[in-house]
Write an enzyme that holds these catalytic residues in place. Structure first.
Site, PDB file in Angstrom:
ATOM      1  N   CYS A   2       0.858  -1.195   0.000  1.00  0.00           N
ATOM      2  CA  CYS A   2       0.000   0.000   0.000  1.00  0.00           C
ATOM      3  C   CYS A   2       0.887   1.235   0.000  1.00  0.00           C
ATOM      4  CB  CYS A   2      -0.877  -0.006   1.247  1.00  0.00           C
ATOM      5  SG  CYS A   2      -1.912  -1.457   1.345  1.00  0.00           S
ATOM      6  N   ARG A  27       1.654   1.471  -5.816  1.00  0.00           N
ATOM      7  CA  ARG A  27       1.848   0.474  -4.746  1.00  0.00           C
ATOM      8  C   ARG A  27       0.563  -0.248  -4.389  1.00  0.00           C
ATOM      9  NH1 ARG A  27       6.600   0.801  -1.893  1.00  0.00           N
ATOM     10  NH2 ARG A  27       5.634  -0.375  -0.210  1.00  0.00           N
ATOM     11  N   TRP A  75      -3.974  -1.911  -1.399  1.00  0.00           N
ATOM     12  CA  TRP A  75      -4.094  -3.135  -2.184  1.00  0.00           C
ATOM     13  C   TRP A  75      -4.682  -4.147  -1.233  1.00  0.00           C
ATOM     14  CZ3 TRP A  75      -0.963  -7.922  -2.715  1.00  0.00           C
ATOM     15  CH2 TRP A  75      -1.341  -8.677  -3.825  1.00  0.00           C
ATOM     16  N   ASN A 101       0.048  -0.596   6.238  1.00  0.00           N
ATOM     17  CA  ASN A 101       0.530  -1.407   5.126  1.00  0.00           C
ATOM     18  C   ASN A 101       1.020  -2.702   5.729  1.00  0.00           C
ATOM     19  OD1 ASN A 101       1.590  -2.449   2.794  1.00  0.00           O
ATOM     20  ND2 ASN A 101       3.421  -1.161   2.781  1.00  0.00           N
ATOM     21  N   GLY A 102       0.548  -3.855   5.212  1.00  0.00           N
ATOM     22  CA  GLY A 102       1.017  -5.143   5.721  1.00  0.00           C
ATOM     23  C   GLY A 102      -0.153  -5.987   6.202  1.00  0.00           C
ATOM     24  N   GLU A 485       9.896 -15.190 -19.062  1.00  0.00           N
ATOM     25  CA  GLU A 485       9.660 -13.769 -18.760  1.00  0.00           C
ATOM     26  C   GLU A 485       8.740 -13.146 -19.799  1.00  0.00           C
ATOM     27  OE1 GLU A 485       9.956 -11.986 -16.329  1.00  0.00           O
ATOM     28  OE2 GLU A 485       9.808  -9.929 -17.084  1.00  0.00           O
ATOM     29  N   LYS A 489       5.105 -11.407 -18.909  1.00  0.00           N
ATOM     30  CA  LYS A 489       4.731 -10.050 -19.333  1.00  0.00           C
ATOM     31  C   LYS A 489       3.391 -10.045 -20.047  1.00  0.00           C
ATOM     32  CE  LYS A 489       7.577  -7.562 -17.505  1.00  0.00           C
ATOM     33  NZ  LYS A 489       7.609  -8.567 -16.499  1.00  0.00           N
ATOM     34  N   GLU A 492       0.478 -10.713 -17.517  1.00  0.00           N
ATOM     35  CA  GLU A 492       0.151  -9.656 -16.539  1.00  0.00           C
ATOM     36  C   GLU A 492      -0.293  -8.370 -17.224  1.00  0.00           C
ATOM     37  OE1 GLU A 492       3.331  -8.394 -13.983  1.00  0.00           O
ATOM     38  OE2 GLU A 492       4.836  -8.776 -15.496  1.00  0.00           O
ATOM     39  N   HIS A 508       7.773 -33.387 -25.578  1.00  0.00           N
ATOM     40  CA  HIS A 508       7.321 -34.206 -24.432  1.00  0.00           C
ATOM     41  C   HIS A 508       5.919 -33.840 -24.001  1.00  0.00           C
ATOM     42  CE1 HIS A 508      11.300 -35.925 -24.179  1.00  0.00           C
ATOM     43  NE2 HIS A 508      11.807 -34.725 -24.220  1.00  0.00           N
ATOM     44  N   LYS A 611       2.685  -3.453  -7.200  1.00  0.00           N
ATOM     45  CA  LYS A 611       4.103  -3.380  -7.530  1.00  0.00           C
ATOM     46  C   LYS A 611       4.955  -4.150  -6.531  1.00  0.00           C
ATOM     47  CE  LYS A 611       7.678  -2.170  -9.812  1.00  0.00           C
ATOM     48  NZ  LYS A 611       7.917  -2.843 -11.101  1.00  0.00           N
TER      49      LYS A 611
HETATM   50  C1  AGP Z   1       6.979  -8.513 -12.563  1.00  0.00           C
HETATM   51  O1  AGP Z   1       6.523  -8.009 -13.828  1.00  0.00           O
HETATM   52  C2  AGP Z   1       5.859  -8.743 -11.614  1.00  0.00           C
HETATM   53  N1  AGP Z   1       5.155  -7.540 -11.353  1.00  0.00           N
HETATM   54  C3  AGP Z   1       6.234  -9.539 -10.381  1.00  0.00           C
HETATM   55  O2  AGP Z   1       6.417 -10.855 -10.836  1.00  0.00           O
HETATM   56  C4  AGP Z   1       7.519  -9.128  -9.598  1.00  0.00           C
HETATM   57  O3  AGP Z   1       8.660  -9.386 -10.375  1.00  0.00           O
HETATM   58  C5  AGP Z   1       7.587  -9.998  -8.330  1.00  0.00           C
HETATM   59  O4  AGP Z   1       6.446  -9.716  -7.548  1.00  0.00           O
HETATM   60  C6  AGP Z   1       8.859  -9.759  -7.499  1.00  0.00           C
HETATM   61  O5  AGP Z   1       8.885  -8.435  -7.071  1.00  0.00           O
HETATM   62  P1  AGP Z   1      10.265  -7.886  -6.416  1.00  0.00           P
HETATM   63  O6  AGP Z   1      11.300  -7.925  -7.495  1.00  0.00           O
HETATM   64  O7  AGP Z   1       9.943  -6.490  -5.962  1.00  0.00           O
HETATM   65  O8  AGP Z   1      10.616  -8.792  -5.268  1.00  0.00           O
END
Ligand code: AGP
Length: 616
Positions: A2, A27, A75, A101-102, A485, A489, A492, A508, A611
């Protein structure tokens, strides 16, 4: 995950807090709220949805002029994103407002305790119990909000940043942190609290990093920090070296586009200043003596998401250079599989935010088993680097878009630097060999620039494929994590099914997925000397093409072997195989970004994501 802002000073608090929340909206953004503290009055406004909803509600109301206030973007963890669950939460007597936050892990028992006293929560959140508890402690501490906060924090389990104001003493904002970020901004006759320096850098660059289990009081006159027992605590002042524009979009429509474009600089900055006058590699803050590094007999990378993929890439290089076995582990799985970890294990925790709870808990587990931890992180003063034995910061600058791009490239570079450092310390590599690899690395920013200059074709392909139900990504060797990766992308950002495979795995099972017109993105390794790897993946392209796939091939300029089997070719500059991820990833980032844009999605803040994921 948050956004938290607190202010006390001479400016209109509402303006400062809202401006700060705008900078922190990445955030977490499923609800937002503010509270203003005046003598004998607490004014609050909060709304579900994005910050704009709160701003509209504030514009329709008549907020009092106040110079003390707090604000929050959320969040959701406990309780859905509703007006009622939005922060701030207020004590039962209406005097104290709190933002959080948490996760408060023992909130259920605290909620029962309050219920037995006739205090029933108005929301579904864990945060509200803290508001009531602080409100109840205040009269017992002669109105000392910091002491009331300390008493409550000693009773809380879990991860929390709490920030509170009190209408009886509106000249102070009190914050507390455990396992969750909180930084102090120090101005002239004013002070700020925030989960991230981006919230106050337009007002001051003088900051204080708070440590674990600390309570801070900020007033116009200054800052006081204690531990949870009230003892004065040591803190570390630092100067924020970002400028305000760095957190803005810098002329791009999207933070993600800006951050993709910043990758050459991010890689160059991460490499900069790492070589001493004797040509030897020099890392930040490595508090592990070389003698211990020479005893390491296993390396375990723990990370999540994109950071995990960076660890997978690094595994190939570090093992090649150091001959030390490297395991790359999903942080969320690591500590539950009874891993073999001990004093001769080096754990590398990779995290852009430095606050990812899965990664933090994995590294804590490893430390309990005696392992040493080296953090690769993009956020100075975050929890993960602070709790590590050594740190290598990436210098990607603020990464605002939720989808990680420049952090990924700099994580790979930083992990390579760690691998080279270990090889150097352990005698696997001589200085000149390290220097040769560093010279190759130093050429990659210019190569990334070249890729960025030629990605318009990738955008066209993405727009053509925007209605595809699914896209597959395949690669071999370091191209395999790049394929993963690329798939992440697309998931998400475009909310599309996408899957990455090791190309050798297709036969396989996954090859059964191929049907006419299905897009398959192929990351082709360098043909240098027509490596076996290269020939194998060219065969894989033929296999999928023969079954109707539409092949999008990322290959080195001049690699003619792929031309007969590629429906689309994305050329990248030649690179040593181990460094190819630094150029091959960029087209996949652009591909996903353009696909999401074509679909009209919110690229910088995709649905359901935040994030920094600071819950397990
Ligand atoms: C990456 O595009 C994602 N948003 C997510 O997988 C991110 O890489 C993951 O949550 C790890 O975050 P961090 O690098 O802040 O630990």
């Amino acid at each position: 995950m948050c956004g938290i802002v607190g202010y006390v000073g001479h400016r209109p608090a509402l303006d400062v807090v809202i401006a700060g929340l705008r900078r922190l909206e990445y955030r977490g953004y499923d609800s937002a709220g503010v509270a203003l503290a005046l003598p004998g009055e607490l004014w609050t406004e909060k709304r579900a949805g994005k910050l704009a909803n709160l701003e509209a509600a504030v514009a329709d109301s008549d907020p009092p002029p106040a110079t003390t206030g707090i604000g929050h973007t959320r969040w959701a963890t406990h309780g859905g994103p509703t007006d009622q669950n939005a922060h701030p939460h207020v004590s039962s007597d209406g005097a104290v407002a709190i933002i959080h936050n948490g996760i408060i892990e023992n909130f259920a028992e605290l909620r029962e305790e309050l219920a037995a006293l006739g205090i029933h929560l108005r929301s579904e959140t864990d945060t509200e119990v803290a508001a009531h508890l602080v409100g109840r402690e205040l009269p017992r501490c002669d109105g000392d909000l910091a002491e009331a906060m300390r008493r409550v924090c000693r009773r809380l389990n879990g991860a929390f940043t709490l920030v509170a104001v009190d209408s009886a003493r509106p000249d102070v904002v009190v914050g507390a942190r455990r396992n969750s970020p909180l930084v102090v901004g120090v101005g002239e006759g004013e002070a700020f609290l925030a989960s991230d320096v981006a919230a106050f850098i337009e007002f001051t660059r003088d900051a204080i990093e708070l440590g674990q289990d600390q309570v801070v009081e900020v007033r116009r006159s200054g800052v006081t920090v204690t531990d949870f027992d009230g003892q004065p605590a040591d803190v570390r002042p630092f100067t924020v070296d970002w400028d305000a524009s760095a957190a803005e979009k810098g002329g791009y429509d999207l933070f993600m586009l800006k951050e993709i474009a910043e990758q050459p600089k991010a890689v160059a900055d991460t490499l900069r200043g790492r070589i001493d006058r004797d040509g030897r590699l020099r890392l930040d803050d490595v508090r592990i003596p070389p003698s211990e590094l020479r005893e390491i007999d296993k390396i375990v990378v723990v990370a999540c998401g994109t950071a995990y993929h960076a660890g997978m890439v690094a595994k190939y290089a570090i093992e090649h250079w150091t001959r030390v076995p490297v395991e790359c582990e999903l942080a969320s799985e690591f500590r539950y599989r009874d891993p073999i970890v001990g004093p001769r294990t080096l754990v590398i925790a990779i995290s852009q935010s430095g606050e990812t709870m899965d990664t933090l808990m994995a590294m804590r587990y490893a430390r309990e088993q005696g392992a040493r931890v080296l953090a690769i992180c993009n956020t100075v003063g975050a929890t993960i680097p602070r709790e590590s034995d050594a740190v290598l910061y990436t210098y990607a600058g603020p990464e605002i878009a939720v989808a990680s791009t420049k952090a990924f490239l700099t994580q790979i570079v930083a992990a390579y630097l760690v691998g080279l450092y270990l090889a150097q310390v352990r005698g696997n590599k001589f200085g000149d060999e390290v220097r040769h690899i560093l010279d190759d690395l130093a050429e990659t920013p210019a190569k990334v620039d070249l890729v960025l200059d030629t990605v318009e074709g990738v955008r066209e392909i993405a727009r053509e494929l925007a209605d595809s139900p699914s896209v597959l990504f395949i690669g071999r060797h370091v191209g395999y994590p790049v394929a993963l990766e690329g798939a992440l992308k697309l998931k998400e950002l475009a909310y599309m099914h996408a899957e990455g495979f090791a190309a050798g795995e297709l036969k396989h099972g996954p090859i059964a997925l191929i049907e006419d017109g299905m897009p398959v993105v192929v990351v082709v390794p360098s043909p240098e000397g027509r490596s076996v790897l290269h020939d194998k993946i060219v065969s894989n392209i033929q296999e999928v093409r023969a079954r109707g796939a539409r092949t999008i091939v990322v290959a080195e300029e001049g690699d003619e072997a792929v031309i007969p089997y590629a429906d689309h070719i994305v050329w990248v500059p030649p690179c040593p195989t181990l460094l190819q991820p630094l150029v091959a990833t960029v087209p996949l980032q652009v591909f996903a970004c353009e696909m999401a844009t074509a679909k009209g999605h919110d690229v910088d803040q995709p649905r359901n994501l935040a994030k920094s994921v600071t819950v397990e």
